[in-house]
Scaffold this motif. Structure first.
Motif, short mmCIF file in Angstrom:
data_model
loop_
_atom_site.label_atom_id
_atom_site.label_comp_id
_atom_site.label_asym_id
_atom_site.label_seq_id
_atom_site.Cartn_x
_atom_site.Cartn_y
_atom_site.Cartn_z
N PRO A 107 0.78 -1.38 0.04
CA PRO A 107 0.03 0.04 -0.06
C PRO A 107 0.93 1.18 0.14
O PRO A 107 0.27 2.55 -0.39
N LYS A 108 2.05 1.26 0.57
CA LYS A 108 2.70 2.43 0.51
C LYS A 108 3.47 2.64 -1.04
O LYS A 108 3.79 3.87 -1.26
N TRP A 109 3.34 1.82 -1.87
CA TRP A 109 3.84 2.12 -3.24
C TRP A 109 2.77 2.76 -4.01
O TRP A 109 1.77 2.74 -3.97
N MET B 285 8.55 -3.11 -14.62
CA MET B 285 9.50 -2.99 -15.84
C MET B 285 10.90 -3.49 -15.41
O MET B 285 11.47 -4.27 -16.33
N THR B 286 11.23 -3.54 -14.33
CA THR B 286 12.55 -4.05 -14.06
C THR B 286 12.48 -5.54 -13.73
O THR B 286 13.31 -6.20 -13.94
N LEU C 29 13.34 -1.76 -4.79
CA LEU C 29 11.98 -2.10 -4.61
C LEU C 29 11.65 -3.42 -4.20
O LEU C 29 12.00 -4.38 -5.30
N VAL C 30 11.33 -3.96 -3.15
CA VAL C 30 10.94 -5.67 -2.89
C VAL C 30 9.75 -5.49 -2.05
O VAL C 30 9.46 -4.91 -1.44
N VAL C 31 9.17 -6.54 -2.63
CA VAL C 31 7.96 -6.96 -2.12
C VAL C 31 7.86 -7.41 -0.46
O VAL C 31 8.62 -8.64 -0.56
N SER C 32 7.64 -7.07 0.36
CA SER C 32 7.74 -7.57 1.75
C SER C 32 6.88 -8.56 2.10
O SER C 32 5.82 -8.51 1.59
N GLY C 33 7.43 -9.67 2.74
CA GLY C 33 6.74 -10.63 3.04
C GLY C 33 6.30 -10.76 4.43
O GLY C 33 6.50 -9.83 5.14
N GLY C 34 5.68 -11.75 4.83
CA GLY C 34 5.38 -12.07 6.35
C GLY C 34 4.69 -13.40 6.40
O GLY C 34 4.41 -13.87 5.44
N SER C 35 4.37 -13.65 7.67
CA SER C 35 3.72 -14.87 7.81
C SER C 35 2.26 -14.64 7.79
O SER C 35 1.35 -15.77 8.07
#
Length: 112
Positions: A60-62, A72-73, A83-89
């Motif tokens: 949501p911050k993007w 594109m990258t 830019l990395v997609v944050s993961g979590g449990s």
């Protein structure tokens, strides 16, 4: 020298190329327009999915520009890592990882 069968009297001993002339100079390109259409559709769908998924669901911050940049990258397989997609449990993290995995596979498939 007369009668030697040389190249000057039209009786050359070299083989000539037997290239059949066709009425269509570019055979095999009949489906080029539909191929370009489907490639454009696949790439547009890829960017549309990236615009919808990342800023509105996974990150949501993007901004939309960040989502386009990440898409594109990923499509060009550069992957700077800024830019990395944050993961979590939690459910968002697990589903996000699954989505990004298929998103990256789709990117590689359409970039080939």
């Amino acid at each position: 020298v007369k009668g030697d069968g040389g190249i000057f009297n039209g009786k050359s001993k070299q083989k000539r190329w037997n290239i059949p002339l066709t009425s269509k100079p570019f055979q095999g390109f009949e489906n080029l327009q539909s191929t370009i259409y489907y490639c454009t559709l696949a790439i547009s769908l890829y960017f549309f999915l990236g615009i919808l998924a990342f800023p509105f669901w996974l990150e949501p911050k993007w901004t939309i520009i960040d989502a386009l940049y990440f898409s594109m990258t990923t499509l060009t397989t550069v992957g700077y890592g800024d830019l990395v997609v944050s993961g979590g449990s939690n459910l968002r993290g697990i589903s996000g990882k699954a989505f990004v995995s298929f998103f990256n596979i789709y990117a590689v498939c359409i970039s080939v």
